[in-house]
Design a protein around this motif. Structure first.
Motif, PDB file in Angstrom:
ATOM      1  N   PRO A   1       0.823  -1.213   0.000  1.00  8.50           N
ATOM      2  CA  PRO A   1       0.000   0.000   0.000  1.00  8.50           C
ATOM      3  C   PRO A   1       0.860   1.268   0.000  1.00  8.50           C
ATOM      4  CG  PRO A   1      -0.812  -1.586   1.610  1.00  8.50           C
ATOM      5  CD  PRO A   1       0.510  -2.102   1.130  1.00  8.50           C
ATOM      6  N   GLU A   2       0.305   2.348  -0.519  1.00  5.90           N
ATOM      7  CA  GLU A   2       1.032   3.615  -0.547  1.00  5.90           C
ATOM      8  C   GLU A   2       1.035   4.280   0.823  1.00  5.90           C
ATOM      9  OE1 GLU A   2      -0.584   6.066  -3.596  1.00  5.90           O
ATOM     10  OE2 GLU A   2       0.063   4.732  -5.231  1.00  5.90           O
ATOM     11  N   ARG A   3       0.071   3.934   1.659  1.00  5.86           N
ATOM     12  CA  ARG A   3      -0.070   4.556   2.979  1.00  5.86           C
ATOM     13  C   ARG A   3      -0.460   3.483   3.993  1.00  5.86           C
ATOM     14  NH1 ARG A   3      -4.508   6.525   5.840  1.00  5.86           N
ATOM     15  NH2 ARG A   3      -4.144   8.369   7.168  1.00  5.86           N
ATOM     16  N   PHE A   4       0.097   3.567   5.189  1.00  6.31           N
ATOM     17  CA  PHE A   4      -0.214   2.608   6.243  1.00  6.31           C
ATOM     18  C   PHE A   4      -0.764   3.331   7.467  1.00  6.31           C
ATOM     19  CE2 PHE A   4       2.982   0.533   3.682  1.00  6.31           C
ATOM     20  CZ  PHE A   4       2.534  -0.777   3.613  1.00  6.31           C
ATOM     21  N   GLU A   5      -1.957   2.917   7.892  1.00  6.70           N
ATOM     22  CA  GLU A   5      -2.517   3.372   9.159  1.00  6.70           C
ATOM     23  C   GLU A   5      -2.524   2.173  10.107  1.00  6.70           C
ATOM     24  OE1 GLU A   5      -6.464   5.607  10.901  1.00  6.70           O
ATOM     25  OE2 GLU A   5      -6.712   3.970   9.464  1.00  6.70           O
ATOM     26  N   VAL A   6      -1.723   2.231  11.154  1.00  5.26           N
ATOM     27  CA  VAL A   6      -1.600   1.135  12.103  1.00  5.26           C
ATOM     28  C   VAL A   6      -2.292   1.537  13.402  1.00  5.26           C
ATOM     29  CG1 VAL A   6      -0.001  -0.344  13.374  1.00  5.26           C
ATOM     30  CG2 VAL A   6       0.598   0.466  11.082  1.00  5.26           C
ATOM     31  N   VAL A   7      -3.207   0.694  13.860  1.00  7.53           N
ATOM     32  CA  VAL A   7      -3.892   0.930  15.127  1.00  7.53           C
ATOM     33  C   VAL A   7      -3.607  -0.254  16.041  1.00  7.53           C
ATOM     34  CG1 VAL A   7      -6.111   1.257  16.277  1.00  7.53           C
ATOM     35  CG2 VAL A   7      -5.690   2.313  14.036  1.00  7.53           C
ATOM     36  N   LEU A   8      -3.053   0.031  17.207  1.00  6.25           N
ATOM     37  CA  LEU A   8      -2.765  -0.999  18.197  1.00  6.25           C
ATOM     38  C   LEU A   8      -3.660  -0.781  19.411  1.00  6.25           C
ATOM     39  CD1 LEU A   8       0.392   0.008  17.112  1.00  6.25           C
ATOM     40  CD2 LEU A   8       0.796  -2.209  18.167  1.00  6.25           C
ATOM     41  N   GLU A   9      -4.397  -1.814  19.788  1.00  6.73           N
ATOM     42  CA  GLU A   9      -5.236  -1.772  20.984  1.00  6.73           C
ATOM     43  C   GLU A   9      -4.586  -2.644  22.048  1.00  6.73           C
ATOM     44  OE1 GLU A   9      -9.263  -2.780  19.967  1.00  6.73           O
ATOM     45  OE2 GLU A   9      -9.134  -1.681  18.070  1.00  6.73           O
ATOM     46  N   PHE A  10      -4.274  -2.050  23.182  1.00  5.31           N
ATOM     47  CA  PHE A  10      -3.634  -2.760  24.281  1.00  5.31           C
ATOM     48  C   PHE A  10      -4.686  -3.298  25.254  1.00  5.31           C
ATOM     49  CE2 PHE A  10      -0.263  -0.247  22.562  1.00  5.31           C
ATOM     50  CZ  PHE A  10       0.922  -0.883  22.895  1.00  5.31           C
ATOM     51  N   ASN A  11      -4.321  -4.333  25.976  1.00  4.97           N
ATOM     52  CA  ASN A  11      -5.194  -4.839  27.029  1.00  4.97           C
ATOM     53  C   ASN A  11      -5.210  -3.917  28.238  1.00  4.97           C
ATOM     54  OD1 ASN A  11      -6.031  -7.389  25.850  1.00  4.97           O
ATOM     55  ND2 ASN A  11      -3.908  -8.065  26.106  1.00  4.97           N
ATOM     56  N   ASN A  12      -4.125  -3.169  28.417  1.00  3.76           N
ATOM     57  CA  ASN A  12      -3.941  -2.351  29.607  1.00  3.76           C
ATOM     58  C   ASN A  12      -3.629  -0.918  29.201  1.00  3.76           C
ATOM     59  OD1 ASN A  12      -2.482  -1.102  31.900  1.00  3.76           O
ATOM     60  ND2 ASN A  12      -2.725  -3.116  32.832  1.00  3.76           N
ATOM     61  N   ALA A  13      -4.336   0.040  29.778  1.00  2.13           N
ATOM     62  CA  ALA A  13      -4.144   1.444  29.416  1.00  2.13           C
ATOM     63  C   ALA A  13      -2.745   1.942  29.754  1.00  2.13           C
ATOM     64  CB  ALA A  13      -5.188   2.306  30.123  1.00  2.13           C
ATOM     65  N   SER A  14      -2.142   1.425  30.800  1.00  3.75           N
ATOM     66  CA  SER A  14      -0.802   1.888  31.179  1.00  3.75           C
ATOM     67  C   SER A  14       0.235   1.497  30.135  1.00  3.75           C
ATOM     68  CB  SER A  14      -0.407   1.340  32.555  1.00  3.75           C
ATOM     69  OG  SER A  14      -0.346  -0.068  32.544  1.00  3.75           O
ATOM     70  N   ASP A  15       0.060   0.332  29.474  1.00  2.00           N
ATOM     71  CA  ASP A  15       0.976  -0.065  28.408  1.00  2.00           C
ATOM     72  C   ASP A  15       0.847   0.867  27.210  1.00  2.00           C
ATOM     73  OD1 ASP A  15       2.104  -2.212  29.764  1.00  2.00           O
ATOM     74  OD2 ASP A  15       0.590  -3.623  29.054  1.00  2.00           O
ATOM     75  N   ALA A  16      -0.393   1.253  26.903  1.00  3.38           N
ATOM     76  CA  ALA A  16      -0.604   2.186  25.794  1.00  3.38           C
ATOM     77  C   ALA A  16       0.018   3.541  26.118  1.00  3.38           C
ATOM     78  CB  ALA A  16      -2.094   2.336  25.518  1.00  3.38           C
ATOM     79  N   TYR A  17      -0.166   4.005  27.330  1.00  5.73           N
ATOM     80  CA  TYR A  17       0.400   5.300  27.725  1.00  5.73           C
ATOM     81  C   TYR A  17       1.919   5.295  27.597  1.00  5.73           C
ATOM     82  CZ  TYR A  17       1.699   9.318  30.578  1.00  5.73           C
ATOM     83  OH  TYR A  17       2.262  10.492  31.020  1.00  5.73           O
ATOM     84  N   ARG A  18       2.554   4.246  28.078  1.00  6.31           N
ATOM     85  CA  ARG A  18       4.015   4.157  28.032  1.00  6.31           C
ATOM     86  C   ARG A  18       4.532   4.218  26.599  1.00  6.31           C
ATOM     87  NH1 ARG A  18       6.706  -1.310  30.075  1.00  6.31           N
ATOM     88  NH2 ARG A  18       5.731  -2.010  28.135  1.00  6.31           N
ATOM     89  N   SER A  19       3.822   3.560  25.673  1.00  8.87           N
ATOM     90  CA  SER A  19       4.270   3.507  24.282  1.00  8.87           C
ATOM     91  C   SER A  19       3.831   4.713  23.466  1.00  8.87           C
ATOM     92  CB  SER A  19       3.750   2.226  23.622  1.00  8.87           C
ATOM     93  OG  SER A  19       4.293   1.077  24.244  1.00  8.87           O
TER      94      SER A  19
END
Length: 266
Positions: free
Chosen positions: A215-233
């Protein structure tokens, strides 16, 4: 012909529980043997189809799982994790003619394998351009970035089905199917034979049919099990943090996508 093999374990025949895939646990020794047998079968099929150079990436957990003394003498192997963003595809480059995927498993958020996950157990769901993405998805695009067709995959029914949606012409061998915490699997010996035959058939065909457009463009969405892991990353450059457990990264450069996934999922 130069062939690259990326080998995982959770999609090998009869594997059902985490005890069977983690080094040091009760079932690991038996299924390390099966992982090795399936990889050797893929090497034999590739050799029969005319491969003269085969590189295997041990791509599960410690990346030191395969019983190397059982590999054929014409095979080279990459063990351990280099830290490179290619991760499970480290060692691949544009000199390869085809990529094979052995022992692969369904994505996080699916029920096709009791051990379904993507990257690690902190990720609840990964999508690329709005479509659920597995480790195969990520790695098939890595191959495509290097102009290498993904021609063969073995694993559970779910990953075989989704792999063919991405690359319709590729050959797959479904060795098991998950039902809750259970699996229904073919006999390991039959899986080995089918992988050998499937790889030979795949590598005897027209590789061009398995080319995956990047693809010419990539939209990556990652859903974490834990909000603190998402915040850290969320502090990785360019990452958006639209929801407590969700991160979003957009790029036109797939290597930048791989680099983001590599560091976000640490």
């Amino acid at each position: 012909m130069k062939v690259f093999i990326s080998a995982d374990i959770e999609g090998c025949a009869a594997i059902t529980s985490w005890d069977e895939v983690h080094k040091g646990r009760s079932g690991y020794a038996e299924f390390r043997e099966q992982m090795t047998a399936e990889v050797v079968a893929a090497c034999e099929g590739a050799r029969a189809a005319g491969a003269t150079d085969i590189l295997v990436k041990d791509a599960h957990e410690s990346a030191c799982n395969l019983i190397v003394s059982r590999l054929p003498d014409y095979v080279r192997i990459v063990r351990g994790w280099s830290g490179h963003p290619y991760v499970m595809m480290f060692g691949v480059d544009r000199s390869f003619d085809a990529a094979l995927f052995i022992g692969y498993h369904d994505a996080a958020g699916t029920d096709g394998n009791p051990l379904a996950h993507t990257m690690n157990d902190r990720i609840a769901r990964l999508s690329i351009n709005g479509e659920l993405a597995s480790e195969f998805t990520v790695n098939a695009y890595t191959a495509a970035m290097n102009a290498i067709p993904a021609v063969f995959l073995s694993g559970d029914v779910g990953i075989c089905t989704s792999a063919r949606r991405l690359v319709p012409a590729m050959t797959t061998v479904a060795v098991s199917e998950g039902f809750g915490r259970a699996t229904v699997s073919m006999a390991p010996a039959k899986a080995v034979q089918m992988i050998r035959d499937g790889v030979e058939e795949a590598l005897s065909g027209d590789f061009a049919r398995c080319a995956l457009p990047l693809p010419e463009r990539f939209e990556v969405v990652l859903e974490f099990n834990n909000a603190s892991d998402a915040y850290r990353s969320s502090f990785y450059p360019g990452v958006e943090h639209p929801k407590a457990c969700t991160l979003r990264f957009v790029s036109n450069d797939y290597f930048e996508v791989l680099r983001a996934i590599r560091f976000i999922t640490l």
